[in-house]
Design a protein around this motif. Structure first.
Motif, PDB file in Angstrom:
ATOM      1  N   ALA A   1      32.585  52.536  50.517  1.00  0.00           N
ATOM      2  CA  ALA A   1      32.468  51.093  50.316  1.00  0.00           C
ATOM      3  C   ALA A   1      33.520  50.628  49.320  1.00  0.00           C
ATOM      4  O   ALA A   1      33.937  51.387  48.441  1.00  0.00           O
ATOM      5  CB  ALA A   1      31.073  50.746  49.799  1.00  0.00           C
ATOM      6  N   PRO A   2      33.981  49.372  49.427  1.00  0.00           N
ATOM      7  CA  PRO A   2      34.927  48.844  48.436  1.00  0.00           C
ATOM      8  C   PRO A   2      34.279  48.712  47.074  1.00  0.00           C
ATOM      9  O   PRO A   2      33.051  48.710  46.933  1.00  0.00           O
ATOM     10  CB  PRO A   2      35.314  47.476  49.007  1.00  0.00           C
ATOM     11  CG  PRO A   2      34.172  47.101  49.891  1.00  0.00           C
ATOM     12  CD  PRO A   2      33.641  48.377  50.454  1.00  0.00           C
ATOM     13  N   VAL A   3      35.108  48.586  46.038  1.00  0.00           N
ATOM     14  CA  VAL A   3      34.639  48.516  44.654  1.00  0.00           C
ATOM     15  C   VAL A   3      35.260  47.302  43.979  1.00  0.00           C
ATOM     16  O   VAL A   3      36.468  47.058  44.118  1.00  0.00           O
ATOM     17  CB  VAL A   3      35.016  49.789  43.867  1.00  0.00           C
ATOM     18  CG1 VAL A   3      34.606  49.665  42.408  1.00  0.00           C
ATOM     19  CG2 VAL A   3      34.359  51.015  44.497  1.00  0.00           C
ATOM     20  N   ALA A   4      34.463  46.534  43.252  1.00  0.00           N
ATOM     21  CA  ALA A   4      34.954  45.450  42.397  1.00  0.00           C
ATOM     22  C   ALA A   4      34.790  45.864  40.949  1.00  0.00           C
ATOM     23  O   ALA A   4      33.778  46.455  40.575  1.00  0.00           O
ATOM     24  CB  ALA A   4      34.187  44.161  42.668  1.00  0.00           C
ATOM     25  N   THR A   5      35.788  45.563  40.132  1.00  0.00           N
ATOM     26  CA  THR A   5      35.778  46.017  38.738  1.00  0.00           C
ATOM     27  C   THR A   5      35.568  44.878  37.760  1.00  0.00           C
ATOM     28  O   THR A   5      35.925  44.986  36.590  1.00  0.00           O
ATOM     29  CB  THR A   5      37.090  46.753  38.414  1.00  0.00           C
ATOM     30  OG1 THR A   5      38.200  45.886  38.696  1.00  0.00           O
ATOM     31  CG2 THR A   5      37.217  48.011  39.241  1.00  0.00           C
ATOM     32  N   MET A   6      35.010  43.777  38.209  1.00  0.00           N
ATOM     33  CA  MET A   6      34.719  42.638  37.334  1.00  0.00           C
ATOM     34  C   MET A   6      33.215  42.485  37.181  1.00  0.00           C
ATOM     35  O   MET A   6      32.471  42.620  38.136  1.00  0.00           O
ATOM     36  CB  MET A   6      35.312  41.353  37.905  1.00  0.00           C
ATOM     37  CG  MET A   6      35.022  40.116  37.066  1.00  0.00           C
ATOM     38  SD  MET A   6      35.788  38.618  37.761  1.00  0.00           S
ATOM     39  CE  MET A   6      37.495  38.920  37.296  1.00  0.00           C
ATOM     40  N   MET A   7      32.774  42.228  35.951  1.00  0.00           N
ATOM     41  CA  MET A   7      31.362  41.990  35.676  1.00  0.00           C
ATOM     42  C   MET A   7      31.173  40.621  35.053  1.00  0.00           C
ATOM     43  O   MET A   7      32.057  40.095  34.382  1.00  0.00           O
ATOM     44  CB  MET A   7      30.819  43.066  34.731  1.00  0.00           C
ATOM     45  CG  MET A   7      30.567  44.401  35.403  1.00  0.00           C
ATOM     46  SD  MET A   7      29.194  44.335  36.574  1.00  0.00           S
ATOM     47  CE  MET A   7      27.822  43.997  35.469  1.00  0.00           C
ATOM     48  N   SER A   8      30.001  40.027  35.274  1.00  0.00           N
ATOM     49  CA  SER A   8      29.682  38.751  34.641  1.00  0.00           C
ATOM     50  C   SER A   8      29.101  39.025  33.244  1.00  0.00           C
ATOM     51  O   SER A   8      28.630  40.132  32.971  1.00  0.00           O
ATOM     52  CB  SER A   8      28.665  38.000  35.500  1.00  0.00           C
ATOM     53  OG  SER A   8      27.506  38.760  35.694  1.00  0.00           O
ATOM     54  N   PRO A   9      29.115  38.015  32.351  1.00  0.00           N
ATOM     55  CA  PRO A   9      29.580  36.650  32.603  1.00  0.00           C
ATOM     56  C   PRO A   9      31.084  36.502  32.418  1.00  0.00           C
ATOM     57  O   PRO A   9      31.727  37.314  31.778  1.00  0.00           O
ATOM     58  CB  PRO A   9      28.822  35.841  31.558  1.00  0.00           C
ATOM     59  CG  PRO A   9      28.657  36.788  30.409  1.00  0.00           C
ATOM     60  CD  PRO A   9      28.460  38.148  31.032  1.00  0.00           C
ATOM     61  N   ILE A  10      31.636  35.435  33.011  1.00  0.00           N
ATOM     62  CA  ILE A  10      33.035  35.082  32.871  1.00  0.00           C
ATOM     63  C   ILE A  10      33.111  33.751  32.123  1.00  0.00           C
ATOM     64  O   ILE A  10      32.426  32.801  32.474  1.00  0.00           O
ATOM     65  CB  ILE A  10      33.712  34.932  34.244  1.00  0.00           C
ATOM     66  CG1 ILE A  10      33.581  36.228  35.044  1.00  0.00           C
ATOM     67  CG2 ILE A  10      35.174  34.546  34.101  1.00  0.00           C
ATOM     68  CD1 ILE A  10      33.987  36.064  36.493  1.00  0.00           C
ATOM     69  N   TYR A  11      33.936  33.697  31.093  1.00  0.00           N
ATOM     70  CA  TYR A  11      34.062  32.483  30.295  1.00  0.00           C
ATOM     71  C   TYR A  11      35.277  31.684  30.758  1.00  0.00           C
ATOM     72  O   TYR A  11      36.389  32.210  30.810  1.00  0.00           O
ATOM     73  CB  TYR A  11      34.213  32.839  28.818  1.00  0.00           C
ATOM     74  CG  TYR A  11      32.987  33.505  28.270  1.00  0.00           C
ATOM     75  CD1 TYR A  11      31.985  32.759  27.649  1.00  0.00           C
ATOM     76  CD2 TYR A  11      32.801  34.881  28.391  1.00  0.00           C
ATOM     77  CE1 TYR A  11      30.833  33.369  27.155  1.00  0.00           C
ATOM     78  CE2 TYR A  11      31.658  35.499  27.916  1.00  0.00           C
ATOM     79  CZ  TYR A  11      30.680  34.736  27.296  1.00  0.00           C
ATOM     80  OH  TYR A  11      29.554  35.349  26.827  1.00  0.00           O
TER      81      TYR A  11
END
Length: 253
Positions: free
Chosen positions: A169-179
Motif C-alpha cells: 500500500a502507498p504511504v503518506a508521511t504527513m500527520m495532523s494537525p497542520i498550522y
C-alpha cells in the motif's frame, strides 16, 4: 486499487479548546517483500495523533515503549481495527488488532501526542475487504462541535501481474494537525510514496457503498469553501475561512 486513508486537521487560529482525537493514518505491507505463498504475513501500521492534555505521554513513556494512557476514554484499551466491508467472504484469516498505540512523540507547546503501533495479521490470496478505526469526540471543528471519525484502509491480497509478488500500500508521511495562516491562500503538499513504484493519486474520502472512510468529517462539507485537492496530493485553500479547526480526509491510491 490499493489505498491509504490520511486524515488531517487544518489549524486556523492561535488557541482552541477541544476533545481528544486529531487524526491519523493506517497503512500495510507484506512482512516479506518476496512472499508468494498463502496465507501471507501482512504488517498493519496505525499512527494517530491526540490532544496532549487529554492523552498525555511523557518522555519516559516514549523511552520505555509504553502504550498511550486511556485518558478516561474507555474504548481505547478495548477497541480493535474492525472489518467494515466484505467481511464474510473477503476477510478470511483476518484477526482484528487493537487500536491502542505506543507513545512515540509529544509536544506540549503544540498540544499534540503522536502514537503508533504495528501488528502482523495473516491473510489469504484473494482477500478483499476494508477495515476502520471509528469513534467520536474528534476535536471541535468549524463544522461540528464534536465530530465522529472513520479512518479506513482497503486490503486487496493478490499477486501483481508484473512480478508475481504481493502489492504494498502507498504511504503518506504527513500527520495532523497542520498550522496554516488565517484568510491567506495556502498550498499543502502531502508527501506520499509507494514501495512498488506505482503511480499514485489522491481523492476525497467518502461514505458510500458500505465503506465509511470519513465519518462526520466527510469533505467537502468539513472544509473551508473553495478548497481543492489535486490528484498529485496537493491541497489548495483559497477561500475565506473563519478561525477554527477544519478536517480533511483523503485517500491515496
Amino acid at each position: 486499487m490499493f489505498t491509504l486513508l490520511v486524515t488531517l486537521l487544518f489549524y486556523l487560529i492561535v488557541i482552541v479548546q477541544g476533545v481528544h482525537f486529531l487524526g491519523g493514518t493506517i497503512t500495510w505491507h507484506p512482512l516479506n517483500a518476496s512472499a508468494t505463498g498463502s496465507p501471507v504475513a501482512i504488517v498493519i501500521t496505525q499512527t494517530y495523533s491526540w490532544t496532549y492534555s487529554k492523552i498525555t505521554c511523557t518522555n519516559a513513556m516514549i523511552a520505555s515503549s509504553q502504550l498511550i494512557p486511556d485518558g478516561g476514554y474507555s474504548y481505547i484499551p478495548t477497541q480493535t481495527l474492525d472489518c467494515i466491508s466484505n467481511c464474510a467472504s473477503g476477510a478470511s484469516g483476518y484477526v482484528a488488532p487493537s487500536i491502542r498505540p505506543y507513545c512515540t512523540d509529544i509536544s506540549a507547546p503544540v498540544g499534540t501526542t503522536v502514537s503508533q503501533r504495528s501488528d502482523i495479521v495473516y491473510l489469504y490470496s484473494g482477500d478483499d475487504f476494508s477495515v476502520a478505526f471509528q469513534n467520536k469526540a474528534w476535536r471541535a471543528l468549524a463544522t461540528a462541535a464534536e465530530a465522529t471519525w472513520s479512518i479506513s484502509t482497503h486490503f486487496i491480497i493478490k499477486s501483481r501481474s508484473d512480478n508475481g509478488l504481493y502489492n504494498n500500500a502507498p504511504v503518506a508521511t504527513m500527520m495532523s494537525p497542520i498550522y496554516i495562516p488565517v484568510n491567506q491562500p495556502t498550498v499543502i503538499h502531502v508527501p506520499v510514496a509507494d514501495a512498488d513504484g506505482d503511480p499514485m493519486r489522491c481523492r476525497w474520502s467518502t461514505a458510500s457503498n458500505g465503506v465509511d472512510e470519513c465519518g462526520g468529517v466527510c469533505p467537502p462539507g468539513s472544509l473551508p469553501a473553495n478548497t481543492v485537492i489535486y490528484p498529485n496530493c496537493t491541497i489548495v485553500i483559497t477561500g475565506t475561512v473563519v478561525g477554527s479547526w477544519y478536517a480533511v480526509t483523503l485517500m491515496v491510491c
